[in-house]
Scaffold this active site. Structure first.
Site, PDB file in Angstrom:
ATOM      1  N   TRP A 202       0.869  -1.175   0.000  1.00  0.00           N
ATOM      2  CA  TRP A 202       0.000   0.000   0.000  1.00  0.00           C
ATOM      3  C   TRP A 202       0.907   1.226   0.000  1.00  0.00           C
ATOM      4  O   TRP A 202       2.026   1.200   0.500  1.00  0.00           O
ATOM      5  CB  TRP A 202      -0.949  -0.023   1.190  1.00  0.00           C
ATOM      6  CG  TRP A 202      -0.364   0.213   2.547  1.00  0.00           C
ATOM      7  CD1 TRP A 202      -0.557   1.326   3.326  1.00  0.00           C
ATOM      8  CD2 TRP A 202       0.501  -0.653   3.320  1.00  0.00           C
ATOM      9  NE1 TRP A 202       0.129   1.203   4.529  1.00  0.00           N
ATOM     10  CE2 TRP A 202       0.783  -0.001   4.533  1.00  0.00           C
ATOM     11  CE3 TRP A 202       1.055  -1.912   3.066  1.00  0.00           C
ATOM     12  CZ2 TRP A 202       1.597  -0.569   5.506  1.00  0.00           C
ATOM     13  CZ3 TRP A 202       1.877  -2.480   4.042  1.00  0.00           C
ATOM     14  CH2 TRP A 202       2.138  -1.812   5.242  1.00  0.00           C
ATOM     15  N   CYS A 203       0.432   2.312  -0.586  1.00  0.00           N
ATOM     16  CA  CYS A 203       1.359   3.402  -0.891  1.00  0.00           C
ATOM     17  C   CYS A 203       1.900   4.089   0.349  1.00  0.00           C
ATOM     18  O   CYS A 203       3.067   4.505   0.362  1.00  0.00           O
ATOM     19  CB  CYS A 203       0.724   4.407  -1.846  1.00  0.00           C
ATOM     20  SG  CYS A 203      -0.560   5.467  -1.158  1.00  0.00           S
ATOM     21  N   ASP A 204       1.107   4.221   1.417  1.00  0.00           N
ATOM     22  CA  ASP A 204       1.635   4.895   2.610  1.00  0.00           C
ATOM     23  C   ASP A 204       2.732   4.081   3.288  1.00  0.00           C
ATOM     24  O   ASP A 204       3.486   4.612   4.106  1.00  0.00           O
ATOM     25  CB  ASP A 204       0.542   5.273   3.616  1.00  0.00           C
ATOM     26  CG  ASP A 204      -0.785   4.587   3.465  1.00  0.00           C
ATOM     27  OD1 ASP A 204      -1.074   4.078   2.374  1.00  0.00           O
ATOM     28  OD2 ASP A 204      -1.548   4.560   4.437  1.00  0.00           O
ATOM     29  N   ALA A 205       2.833   2.795   2.932  1.00  0.00           N
ATOM     30  CA  ALA A 205       3.949   1.993   3.446  1.00  0.00           C
ATOM     31  C   ALA A 205       5.290   2.561   3.023  1.00  0.00           C
ATOM     32  O   ALA A 205       6.323   2.289   3.654  1.00  0.00           O
ATOM     33  CB  ALA A 205       3.839   0.552   2.961  1.00  0.00           C
ATOM     34  N   LEU A 206       5.303   3.382   1.965  1.00  0.00           N
ATOM     35  CA  LEU A 206       6.560   3.919   1.468  1.00  0.00           C
ATOM     36  C   LEU A 206       7.108   5.039   2.355  1.00  0.00           C
ATOM     37  O   LEU A 206       8.256   5.454   2.180  1.00  0.00           O
ATOM     38  CB  LEU A 206       6.397   4.401   0.026  1.00  0.00           C
ATOM     39  CG  LEU A 206       6.063   3.280  -0.968  1.00  0.00           C
ATOM     40  CD1 LEU A 206       5.926   3.830  -2.379  1.00  0.00           C
ATOM     41  CD2 LEU A 206       7.094   2.156  -0.921  1.00  0.00           C
TER      42      LEU A 206
END
Length: 389
Positions: free
Chosen positions: A171-175
């Protein structure tokens, strides 16, 4: 690898936003744009001080809103350290050391969720404090986790099912959660293999979630075909804000001659241009990037990270100040308008995984973290110097 200085005095001038990085002076254009809007180093510092004090007092007097090692606080701590580095105030270092690090023996959580990126976001703070105190125990468990991540195959598809988030950056906020602590670990240990891990896994996620036509990331695989009310693709503001926050925190810890650095810089510049084009008249980015009319109220947890990431790019010579400084200062003015008189930051979208409504009375620790990180970069853009307490 770049090495962080050992002494506390030097660390206090380098943590939390790269205040004394290789790009030592702010652009004249960026500084003059801020001054024209009434922002001076002192005014920025006072706003940061009020907000940081409110947040620390809230934790001390009302208790933790979330567990101390939770991702929410993992996003707060870099902001508190950004303020502390400007203020020359060791209070925040001592508090985080004693109430988080020492209290939990500098451990990442164990069990089934150990490799869930949310649960090692706190490693950013561990690395920052290791750079201050040079106690190997502070990064020992993060290092063990990173070594295990290197040994894992990471061949699983990122489809949003079977609790894939417990194993992959799906998921993008994991970045923002996963890559920065590992990149910081590479920096403070001088071990490139941790940066190589970041490089490999970042681009795996990007290949799946990044839309090269829009220069934005879908939140996760379940969003790939979702549409907003206006028919546009659904791109969540906070999720993309956290991608940009993660991008600059990795770049800040990446050697100048790292083999794929130019690829990272291109991604950053492509996203920066797109994000700048989506800023709303009120200076913020609303909860949905391509359908702001459906979410007409300003939102600070995404906007704070955009402000931080764009200002960082100006300060590090990656973005043109003439083009981006007006965007950044407009965003800062909007963020400041969301502060309550006592220093509480409002208009922070609550915990969730998609665009949602927000109000003046909504606050969260991760929004405060983004605000303080922004303030640290803008203080520098305005020509501010680290202070001595």
């Amino acid at each position: 690898m770049l090495k962080r200085p050992i002494t506390l005095l030097l660390i206090l001038t380098t943590l939390g936003g790269g205040l004394l990085s290789s790009c030592q002076t702010s652009s004249r254009i960026a500084r003059s744009t801020g001054i024209a809007q009434g922002f001076t180093p002192d005014s920025i510092f006072r706003l940061m001080q009020k907000t940081a004090r409110w947040q620390l007092d809230s934790i001390r007097n009302k208790g933790w809103r979330h567990p101390a090692r939770d991702w929410t606080n993992g996003a707060l701590y870099p902001g508190l350290l950004a303020y502390a580095s400007i203020a020359g105030d060791s209070t925040y270092y001592h508090f985080l050391k004693e109430e988080v690090g020492d209290k939990y023996d500098w451990k990442i959580v164990d069990g089934r969720a150990r490799y869930f990126a949310d649960n090692y976001c706190v490693g950013q703070m561990y690395c920052d404090l290791y750079a201050v105190y040079r106690d190997p125990a502070m990064i020992a468990d993060l290092k063990l986790l990173a070594d295990t991540l290197i040994a894992r195959p990471h061949t699983e598809p990122l489809d949003w099912k079977n609790s894939v988030q417990l194993r992959e950056w799906a998921w993008c906020d994991a970045l923002f959660m996963g890559p920065p602590p590992l990149a910081m670990l590479a920096n403070v240990t001088g071990e490139r293999r941790y940066m190589d891990l970041v490089d490999s896994l970042w681009w795996k996620t990007t290949a799946y979630l990044y839309d090269p036509a829009e220069h934005l990331y879908f939140r996760d695989g379940s969003f790939l075909h979702k549409k907003e009310k206006n028919g546009q693709k659904m791109f969540w503001s906070r999720g993309n804000g956290w991608v940009m926050g993660g991008l600059v925190r990795v770049l800040e810890n990446m050697p100048e001659h790292y083999p794929t650095r130019s690829r990272w810089v291109k991604l950053y510049r492509d996203m920066a241009a797109r994000i700048a084009s989506l800023q709303q008249p009120d200076g913020t980015w609303h909860a949905s990037l391509l359908d702001p009319a459906s979410y007409p109220v300003k939102e600070t947890s995404g906007s704070g990270f955009y402000c931080y990431a764009l200002a960082w790019g100006i300060n590090h010579g990656l973005l043109d100040a003439k083009a981006y400084a007006p965007v950044v200062w407009k965003a800062w003015a909007a963020l400041v308008s969301c502060l309550h008189p006592d220093g509480m930051l409002g208009y922070v979208q609550r915990i969730g995984g998609a665009p949602d409504q927000v109000s003046y009375d909504n606050t969260e620790v991760y929004g405060v973290g983004a605000f303080l990180l922004s303030g640290g970069e803008l203080y520098r853009m305005a020509g501010g110097e680290p202070r001595k307490k």
